[in-house]
Design an enzyme around this catalytic site. Sequence first.
Site, PDB file in Angstrom:
ATOM      1  N   HIS A 137       2.452   3.575  -9.192  1.00  0.00           N
ATOM      2  CA  HIS A 137       2.294   2.134  -9.427  1.00  0.00           C
ATOM      3  C   HIS A 137       3.514   1.577 -10.163  1.00  0.00           C
ATOM      4  O   HIS A 137       3.954   0.466  -9.904  1.00  0.00           O
ATOM      5  CB  HIS A 137       1.016   1.859 -10.221  1.00  0.00           C
ATOM      6  CG  HIS A 137      -0.232   2.159  -9.433  1.00  0.00           C
ATOM      7  ND1 HIS A 137      -0.428   1.680  -8.156  1.00  0.00           N
ATOM      8  CD2 HIS A 137      -1.345   2.895  -9.725  1.00  0.00           C
ATOM      9  CE1 HIS A 137      -1.596   2.116  -7.693  1.00  0.00           C
ATOM     10  NE2 HIS A 137      -2.167   2.863  -8.623  1.00  0.00           N
ATOM     11  N   ARG A 186       1.948  -4.789   6.002  1.00  0.00           N
ATOM     12  CA  ARG A 186       1.190  -3.808   5.220  1.00  0.00           C
ATOM     13  C   ARG A 186       1.924  -2.481   5.311  1.00  0.00           C
ATOM     14  O   ARG A 186       2.063  -1.906   6.394  1.00  0.00           O
ATOM     15  CB  ARG A 186      -0.239  -3.628   5.722  1.00  0.00           C
ATOM     16  CG  ARG A 186      -0.969  -2.586   4.848  1.00  0.00           C
ATOM     17  CD  ARG A 186      -2.410  -2.374   5.179  1.00  0.00           C
ATOM     18  NE  ARG A 186      -3.017  -1.478   4.178  1.00  0.00           N
ATOM     19  CZ  ARG A 186      -4.258  -1.557   3.754  1.00  0.00           C
ATOM     20  NH1 ARG A 186      -5.058  -2.470   4.239  1.00  0.00           N
ATOM     21  NH2 ARG A 186      -4.718  -0.711   2.839  1.00  0.00           N
ATOM     22  N   ASN A 214     -10.767  -2.692  -5.917  1.00  0.00           N
ATOM     23  CA  ASN A 214      -9.965  -1.710  -6.665  1.00  0.00           C
ATOM     24  C   ASN A 214     -10.546  -1.366  -8.036  1.00  0.00           C
ATOM     25  O   ASN A 214     -10.136  -0.390  -8.669  1.00  0.00           O
ATOM     26  CB  ASN A 214      -8.504  -2.176  -6.817  1.00  0.00           C
ATOM     27  CG  ASN A 214      -7.698  -2.100  -5.541  1.00  0.00           C
ATOM     28  OD1 ASN A 214      -6.790  -2.893  -5.290  1.00  0.00           O
ATOM     29  ND2 ASN A 214      -7.998  -1.124  -4.681  1.00  0.00           N
ATOM     30  N   THR A 254     -10.692  -6.936  -5.174  1.00  0.00           N
ATOM     31  CA  THR A 254     -11.987  -6.929  -5.869  1.00  0.00           C
ATOM     32  C   THR A 254     -12.619  -5.536  -5.782  1.00  0.00           C
ATOM     33  O   THR A 254     -13.473  -5.194  -6.578  1.00  0.00           O
ATOM     34  CB  THR A 254     -12.947  -7.975  -5.250  1.00  0.00           C
ATOM     35  OG1 THR A 254     -12.881  -7.877  -3.820  1.00  0.00           O
ATOM     36  CG2 THR A 254     -12.592  -9.390  -5.651  1.00  0.00           C
ATOM     37  N   ASP A 281       0.817  -1.221   0.000  1.00  0.00           N
ATOM     38  CA  ASP A 281       0.000   0.000   0.000  1.00  0.00           C
ATOM     39  C   ASP A 281       0.851   1.272   0.000  1.00  0.00           C
ATOM     40  O   ASP A 281       1.938   1.289   0.575  1.00  0.00           O
ATOM     41  CB  ASP A 281      -0.922  -0.034   1.232  1.00  0.00           C
ATOM     42  CG  ASP A 281      -2.121   0.874   1.063  1.00  0.00           C
ATOM     43  OD1 ASP A 281      -2.406   1.291  -0.081  1.00  0.00           O
ATOM     44  OD2 ASP A 281      -2.773   1.172   2.078  1.00  0.00           O
ATOM     45  N   LEU A 293      -6.826  -4.858   7.049  1.00  0.00           N
ATOM     46  CA  LEU A 293      -6.519  -5.979   6.150  1.00  0.00           C
ATOM     47  C   LEU A 293      -7.049  -5.775   4.742  1.00  0.00           C
ATOM     48  O   LEU A 293      -6.565  -6.393   3.792  1.00  0.00           O
ATOM     49  CB  LEU A 293      -7.128  -7.271   6.707  1.00  0.00           C
ATOM     50  CG  LEU A 293      -6.270  -8.082   7.661  1.00  0.00           C
ATOM     51  CD1 LEU A 293      -7.005  -9.322   8.115  1.00  0.00           C
ATOM     52  CD2 LEU A 293      -4.961  -8.484   6.971  1.00  0.00           C
ATOM     53  N   ARG A 348     -11.782   2.280  -8.757  1.00  0.00           N
ATOM     54  CA  ARG A 348     -10.899   3.435  -8.990  1.00  0.00           C
ATOM     55  C   ARG A 348     -11.128   3.999 -10.393  1.00  0.00           C
ATOM     56  O   ARG A 348     -11.735   3.344 -11.243  1.00  0.00           O
ATOM     57  CB  ARG A 348      -9.446   2.992  -8.815  1.00  0.00           C
ATOM     58  CG  ARG A 348      -9.177   2.585  -7.384  1.00  0.00           C
ATOM     59  CD  ARG A 348      -7.721   2.339  -7.145  1.00  0.00           C
ATOM     60  NE  ARG A 348      -7.482   1.992  -5.750  1.00  0.00           N
ATOM     61  CZ  ARG A 348      -6.309   2.018  -5.170  1.00  0.00           C
ATOM     62  NH1 ARG A 348      -5.239   2.360  -5.858  1.00  0.00           N
ATOM     63  NH2 ARG A 348      -6.171   1.694  -3.895  1.00  0.00           N
TER      64      ARG A 348
END
Length: 244
Positions: free
Chosen positions: A44, A189, A75, A73, A27, A196, A78
């Site tokens: 990214h 993370r 994302n 699922t 993240d 989570l 966006r």
Amino acid sequence: MNLKKNKQTKQELDLTRLPKHIGIIIDGNGRWAKQRGLTRSMGHKAGFENVKTIFKAVYELGIKHLTIYCFSTENWNRPKEEVDYLMDTFRKMLSSNYFQDLNFKPKLNICGDPKRFDKDIQELIKLRMEETKDNNDIVLNLCMNYGGRSEIVNAVNNAIKDGIKEFSIETISNYLYTKGQPDPDFIIRTSGELRLSNFLLWQCAYAEFIFPKIYWPAFTVEDLKDCLISYQNRDRRFGAIKNS
Ligand code: IPE
Ligand code: IPE
Ligand code: MG
């Protein structure tokens, strides 16, 4: 690369007590980019380059299972431009030359429902999984269009289709995308978020967690070692008590 010595904590990593399976929620790509006046796509780009760096380090440490949360699922919600960029990134990652410069052979396991991807991506997923299925240097689970809840629902539906009427913990585990693999013992993370976000809900039952306040593209091998040292200082009891 000296994987054992650690600059920051001075504590040495014990290479005999590493987790068998690490899960990473990568993240902070967007915030990393924003901080630098770049587009989210550039975040990214840097983030997925870093996936390769950290993947190599995990392999060099001798860890046999790595799971990377690449796309949830949720994302899909966006902006189209960002989703398109991520899809192109996955095309590149799934192309045959992406892993070619590695000096080891990973088994690629794509976790998630492939049906929502464009046909060419679905084909690439099939191809890479088939082609690498006998490799045993390390398993790389890439979670794409992945959600922990959907994974469990999917597992139950597939078991029912196979005629299973009564379920045990083992039955469910055997129908998950990670079947046959040890549960992740350590989840990292990045970015500082303390949640989570639907990652490996079933498999995380007894995992240890760490939430470094570092955006994913800036997370280094040194940071990975710091996380692992923290893991080695944990007292994992699994509900039992210590014999004194
Ligand atoms: C995580 O970074 C990568 C993916 C979801 C693919 P984000 O894109 O969530 O970055 P932030 O959280 O907005 O900074
Ligand atoms: C989790 O990150 C999903 C991935 C890293 C692929 P998100 O950025 O999508 O999660 P939220 O929205 O902060 O919970
Ligand atoms: Mg995020």
